[in-house]
Design an enzyme around this catalytic site. Structure first.
Site, PDB file in Angstrom:
ATOM      1  N   GLU A  81      60.607  18.321  37.623  1.00  0.00           N
ATOM      2  CA  GLU A  81      60.857  19.686  38.131  1.00  0.00           C
ATOM      3  C   GLU A  81      62.279  19.833  38.660  1.00  0.00           C
ATOM      4  O   GLU A  81      62.721  19.048  39.500  1.00  0.00           O
ATOM      5  CB  GLU A  81      59.845  19.985  39.255  1.00  0.00           C
ATOM      6  CG  GLU A  81      59.918  21.419  39.739  1.00  0.00           C
ATOM      7  CD  GLU A  81      58.787  21.773  40.719  1.00  0.00           C
ATOM      8  OE1 GLU A  81      57.658  21.257  40.555  1.00  0.00           O
ATOM      9  OE2 GLU A  81      59.043  22.554  41.637  1.00  0.00           O
ATOM     10  N   LYS A 258      51.902  21.104  48.361  1.00  0.00           N
ATOM     11  CA  LYS A 258      52.369  20.759  47.009  1.00  0.00           C
ATOM     12  C   LYS A 258      53.876  20.512  47.044  1.00  0.00           C
ATOM     13  O   LYS A 258      54.388  19.600  46.407  1.00  0.00           O
ATOM     14  CB  LYS A 258      52.008  21.895  46.039  1.00  0.00           C
ATOM     15  CG  LYS A 258      52.278  21.575  44.572  1.00  0.00           C
ATOM     16  CD  LYS A 258      53.684  21.894  44.094  1.00  0.00           C
ATOM     17  CE  LYS A 258      53.862  21.610  42.621  1.00  0.00           C
ATOM     18  NZ  LYS A 258      55.245  21.834  42.166  1.00  0.00           N
ATOM     19  N   ASP A 274      50.721   3.944  43.225  1.00  0.00           N
ATOM     20  CA  ASP A 274      49.542   4.642  42.717  1.00  0.00           C
ATOM     21  C   ASP A 274      49.575   6.057  43.306  1.00  0.00           C
ATOM     22  O   ASP A 274      49.125   6.298  44.431  1.00  0.00           O
ATOM     23  CB  ASP A 274      48.280   3.885  43.162  1.00  0.00           C
ATOM     24  CG  ASP A 274      47.007   4.535  42.652  1.00  0.00           C
ATOM     25  OD1 ASP A 274      47.043   5.720  42.279  1.00  0.00           O
ATOM     26  OD2 ASP A 274      45.965   3.852  42.648  1.00  0.00           O
TER      27      ASP A 274
HETATM   28  C1  MEV Z   1      57.327  24.420  44.051  1.00  0.00           C
HETATM   29  O1  MEV Z   1      57.176  23.289  43.249  1.00  0.00           O
HETATM   30  C2  MEV Z   1      57.018  24.100  45.487  1.00  0.00           C
HETATM   31  C3  MEV Z   1      56.999  25.306  46.437  1.00  0.00           C
HETATM   32  O2  MEV Z   1      56.112  26.312  45.950  1.00  0.00           O
HETATM   33  C4  MEV Z   1      56.524  24.785  47.779  1.00  0.00           C
HETATM   34  C5  MEV Z   1      56.245  25.865  48.806  1.00  0.00           C
HETATM   35  O3  MEV Z   1      55.881  26.986  48.420  1.00  0.00           O
HETATM   36  O4  MEV Z   1      56.355  25.536  49.995  1.00  0.00           O
HETATM   37  C6  MEV Z   1      58.357  25.938  46.569  1.00  0.00           C
END
Ligand code: MEV
Length: 416
Positions: A81, A258, A274
Site C-alpha cells: 500500500e 486497520k 506470523d
Molecule cells: C488506510 O489503509 C488506513 C486508514 O483508513 C486508517 C484510518 O482510517 O485511521 C487511513
C-alpha cells in the site's frame, strides 16, 4: 546507528542502498541479495508449502527517523500500500523531536491450552494443581534448548468452561519462550503433557494447542508529538476527536486499528513473523471489554502537545521459524538491528503508534486522498517509464490538471 537521514525518499535506489549498507554493515552478499529478486527460490518455496507453483514478491521499503527507547532504527517494511512507509517516517520525524517512542513489554510467556472433557472439573482442577510440578517437569523435558537457558514451562493454571456439551477443564501452560515466537515448542509441550493430565484427571484431552491470544506478551508505549509540528492546536483537538470516535464506535475502530496494522504487519512481514497471529491477538484485545475499540489512546499534555499511547499483545520471535530460512527476513533483521524478541516487539508497537498518528492526523486535517493521489501519480509516472529526475514534473502536471492516469503520464512523457 546514530545518524539522522534526510530526504531518503528523494534518493535513488543505489543511494538508499548505500546508506543502508553503510549504517547497518550489510555484507556484499547481503547487498547482492537485496539487489537481486531478493526472495526465495522455487525449491525453497516448494519445501515451505504444499502444491507450490511459484513465489510472489512485495515491495520492501525503509522507514526512517525512528527513535525508540533512545535508540535509532531503520525499520524495514514490506507492504503493497502506498503512503504507509512515508507516513511512518513522517510520524517518527515528529516524535523524535520530543524524544521518540518510549516502549516496554512483558516477559515472553506463551500460553498453551489443553482441553479436558469427561471429567469432574472441580476435583480434576485440584489434582492438576497438586501435580503441577510434575506436569511442568514433563513439559520442560520436551525442550532442552529452553531448559538450558532457564526458560521453558513456568506455571500451570486451570479454568472451567460451561459449554453446550457440559463443563470442561482447560489446563493452561505458561511457557517462557525467550526470543522465539514459540508456537512449535508450545504445541509440543501441550501434546507432551496431555497423557499425564488425562491420567491425573481421568478425563479425555481433546485439543492441545497454543493460544494466539498472547496476553502475557504485551507491548505498550507512548510518544509525544509537538503541537506545532502536528499542525497547531486545532489539529491536535481534531485528532483527539478522531480517537474518541474510534473509542466509541466499532465501525470506526476497525478502520482506525486497520491503520495501526498497516504499520505493524509491514514490519512483521519484513522480519518473518506470523502476521495472522499478531492480527488475531490484536483484534481480540481490542474487544477485551466486550466492545471492539481503539488499540491506541490520544490526549494532550499540559503544554497542549499530543500524546499517543498504544497497547496490544505482540508475539514475535528473532530466532526460529522463517527468520532462519528466508534470506530477506534475515537481512531485514540485520537492518533493523534488534537483539531480542522483546526489542522487536517494542519496534513493532512503536510502528503501530506512528502509523496511527499519521493516519488520523491526515484524516483530521486535509484528508488522506491528497497524499495518496500524489503517491499514486508517482507510481504511474514511474510505470509509464519516466526517469527518476523526470517523475516530479510529470506528477506536478497530472495533479495540476486533475488527470492522474497512466495514459496521461505516457502522453506527458512523450511530449517532452
Ligand atoms: C488506510 O489503509 C488506513 C486508514 O483508513 C486508517 C484510518 O482510517 O485511521 C487511513
Amino acid at each position: 546507528m546514530t545518524e539522522k537521514i534526510s530526504r531518503f525518499f528523494e534518493k535513488s535506489r543505489k543511494e538508499r542502498l548505500d546508506i543502508v549498507e553503510r549504517i547497518t554493515g550489510l555484507t556484499k552478499e547481503e547487498r547482492q541479495t537485496l539487489e537481486s529478486l531478493g526472495g526465495i527460490g522455487f525449491e525453497q518455496a516448494d519445501k515451505m508449502v504444499e502444491n507450490a507453483i511459484g513465489t510472489f514478491s512485495f515491495p520492501l521499503g525503509i522507514a526512517t527517523n525512528f527513535v525508540i527507547n533512545k535508540k535509532e532504527y531503520l525499520v524495514p517494511m514490506v507492504i503493497e500500500e502506498p503512503s504507509v512507509i512515508a507516513a511512518a517516517s513522517k510520524a517518527a520525524k515528529i516524535a523524535r523531536l520530543c524524544g521518540g517512542f518510549s516502549m516496554n513489554n512483558d516477559e515472553s510467556y506463551s500460553i498453551g491450552q489443553i482441553q479436558i472433557v469427561e471429567t469432574d472439573v472441580e476435583s480434576a482442577t485440584k489434582k492438576v494443581m497438586e501435580t503441577s510440578a510434575q506436569i511442568l517437569e514433563l513439559a520442560n523435558s520436551k525442550s532442552n534448548t529452553l531448559s538450558k537457558m532457564g526458560k521453558g514451562a513456568k506455571e500451570i493454571s486451570c479454568k472451567k468452561l460451561e459449554t453446550p456439551s457440559g463443563k470442561m477443564l482447560i489446563v493452561e501452560l505458561l511457557i517462557d519462550v525467550g526470543d522465539a515466537m514459540g508456537a512449535n515448542v508450545t504445541n509440543t509441550m501441550c501434546e507432551g503433557v496431555a497423557p499425564l493430565i488425562e491420567q491425573i484427571t481421568g478425563g479425555r484431552a481433546v485439543l492441545k494447542i497454543l493460544s494466539n491470544y498472547s496476553t502475557r506478551r504485551m507491548v505498550r508505549g507512548t510518544a509525544t508529538f509537538d503541537k506545532n509540528e502536528v499542525g497547531g492546536e486545532k489539529i491536535v483537538d481534531n485528532i483527539i476527536l478522531a480517537y474518541e470516535f474510534a473509542a466509541s464506535d466499532p465501525y470506526r475502530a476497525v478502520t482506525h486499528n486497520k491503520g495501526i496494522m498497516n504499520g505493524i504487519i509491514a514490519v512483521a512481514n519484513a522480519t518473518g513473523q506470523d502476521t495472522r497471529a499478531i492480527e488475531a491477538a490484536a483484534h481480540a484485545y481490542a474487544a477485551r471489554n466486550g466492545k471492539y475499540t481503539s488499540l491506541t489512546k490520544w490526549s494532550k499534555d499540559k503544554d497542549g502537545n499530543l500524546v499517543g499511547f498504544i497497547e496490544l499483545p505482540m508475539s514475535v520471535g528473532t530466532v526460529g521459524g522463517i527468520i532462519n530460512v528466508h534470506p530477506m527476513a534475515k537481512i531485514c533483521a540485520k537492518i533493523l538491528g534488534v537483539s531480542s524478541a522483546s526489542e522487536l516487539a517494542c519496534v513493532i508497537g512503536a510502528m503501530g503508534l506512528a502509523q496511527n498518528f499519521s493516519a488520523i492526523r491526515a484524516l483530521a486535517s486535509e484528508g488522506i486522498q491528497k497524499g495518496h493521489m500524489r503517491l499514486h501519480a508517482r507510481n504511474l509516472a514511474a510505470a509509464a517509464g519516466a526517469a527518476p529526475d523526470h517523475i516530479d514534473s510529470i506528477v506536478e502536471q497530472m495533479i495540476k490538471e486533475g488527470n492522474i492516469s497512466i495514459n496521461r503520464a505516457k502522453e506527458l512523457l512523450n511530449s517532452d
